[in-house]
Write an enzyme that holds these catalytic residues in place. Structure first.
Site, PDB file in Angstrom:
ATOM      1  N   HIS A  54       0.694  -1.234  -0.233  1.00  0.00           N
ATOM      2  CA  HIS A  54      -0.093   0.232  -0.088  1.00  0.00           C
ATOM      3  C   HIS A  54       0.711   0.852   0.244  1.00  0.00           C
ATOM      4  CE1 HIS A  54      -3.943  -1.960   1.200  1.00  0.00           C
ATOM      5  NE2 HIS A  54      -3.450  -2.740   0.022  1.00  0.00           N
ATOM      6  N   GLU A  56       0.981   4.376   1.839  1.00  0.00           N
ATOM      7  CA  GLU A  56       1.260   4.517   3.496  1.00  0.00           C
ATOM      8  C   GLU A  56       2.429   3.302   3.815  1.00  0.00           C
ATOM      9  OE1 GLU A  56      -1.810   3.189   1.747  1.00  0.00           O
ATOM     10  OE2 GLU A  56      -3.184   4.321   3.218  1.00  0.00           O
ATOM     11  N   CYS A  91      -6.147   1.691   4.895  1.00  0.00           N
ATOM     12  CA  CYS A  91      -6.667   0.593   5.296  1.00  0.00           C
ATOM     13  C   CYS A  91      -6.846   0.416   7.237  1.00  0.00           C
ATOM     14  CB  CYS A  91      -6.826  -0.205   4.012  1.00  0.00           C
ATOM     15  SG  CYS A  91      -5.058  -1.080   4.193  1.00  0.00           S
ATOM     16  N   CYS A 101      -3.129  -0.762   7.693  1.00  0.00           N
ATOM     17  CA  CYS A 101      -1.880   0.780   7.139  1.00  0.00           C
ATOM     18  C   CYS A 101      -2.099   1.055   8.525  1.00  0.00           C
ATOM     19  CB  CYS A 101      -2.378   1.522   6.658  1.00  0.00           C
ATOM     20  SG  CYS A 101      -1.583   0.583   4.789  1.00  0.00           S
TER      21      CYS A 101
END
Ligand SMILES: Nc1nc(=O)c(N)c(NC[C@H](O)[C@H](O)[C@H](O)COP(=O)(O)O)[nH]1
Ligand SMILES: [Zn+2]
Length: 167
Positions: A54, A56, A91, A101
């Site tokens: 992801h 992040e 998320c 995250c």
């Protein structure tokens, strides 16, 4: 104020545009920013780092890598007033089962154990396409991490985020 939130969110959107569109996730961009100076410490976009990553997560792991640290220790090299800007809220659950995250942000601590990331600036809430309503903001606030919506880029952010989805 030192930082221009809208300009930084626009930079995060520039990152998201580099993410390869897929039907199974969103194309997101993120930045780690020192709020004292406005310096961008790290940038990332979905799938930038190898694996099913992801945006992040990529921000955190790329900076950790630069200091030869594992991702979970990156807080040790972050300034005390760090923020993460992400085009889509972090998320709180991932269909792949990978660590969300929200949890990665919460575990990021300075050497004295304080939360290293004090604020999360987000462009949009997560659409309820893969998982139910994202309750991550509540969890972040419970850990003293402030979530702030940066308005104005919602349309562009969602267009980029869903580029890989069937129309
Ligand atoms: N904030 C955020 N940044 C991202 O870089 C990204 N891809 C998502 N996407 C959230 C979505 O809920 C998950 O992408 C799906 O739940 C599938 O899970 P995986 O990504 O395969 O672990 N959300
Ligand atoms: Zn995530």
């Amino acid at each position: 104020e030192v930082v221009d939130h809208r300009a930084l969110m626009q930079e995060a959107l520039q990152e998201a545009m580099q993410s390869p569109p897929k039907p199974s996730n969103f194309c997101v961009g993120a930045l780690l920013v020192d709020l004292e100076t406005g310096e961008v410490l790290s940038r990332g976009y979905t799938l930038e780092v190898e694996g099913n990553t992801h945006a992040e997560q990529c921000c955190l792991s790329k900076l950790a890598q630069a200091y030869d640290l594992p991702e979970e220790r990156v807080g040790e090299v972050l300034p005390p007033n760090t923020a993460i800007y992400t085009t889509m809220e972090p998320c709180n659950m991932r269909l792949s089962g990978s660590l969300p995250c929200v949890d990665r942000i919460i575990r990021t601590r300075t050497k004295d154990g304080a939360a290293a990331i004090k604020k999360v600036y987000l462009g949009v809430k997560e659409p309820e396409k893969f998982v139910g309503e994202n309750q991550g903001r509540t969890k972040l606030e419970e850990h003293g991490i402030e979530c702030i919506h940066v308005p104005g880029l919602e349309g562009e952010i969602l267009k980029v985020a869903t580029a890989g989805h069937r129309k």
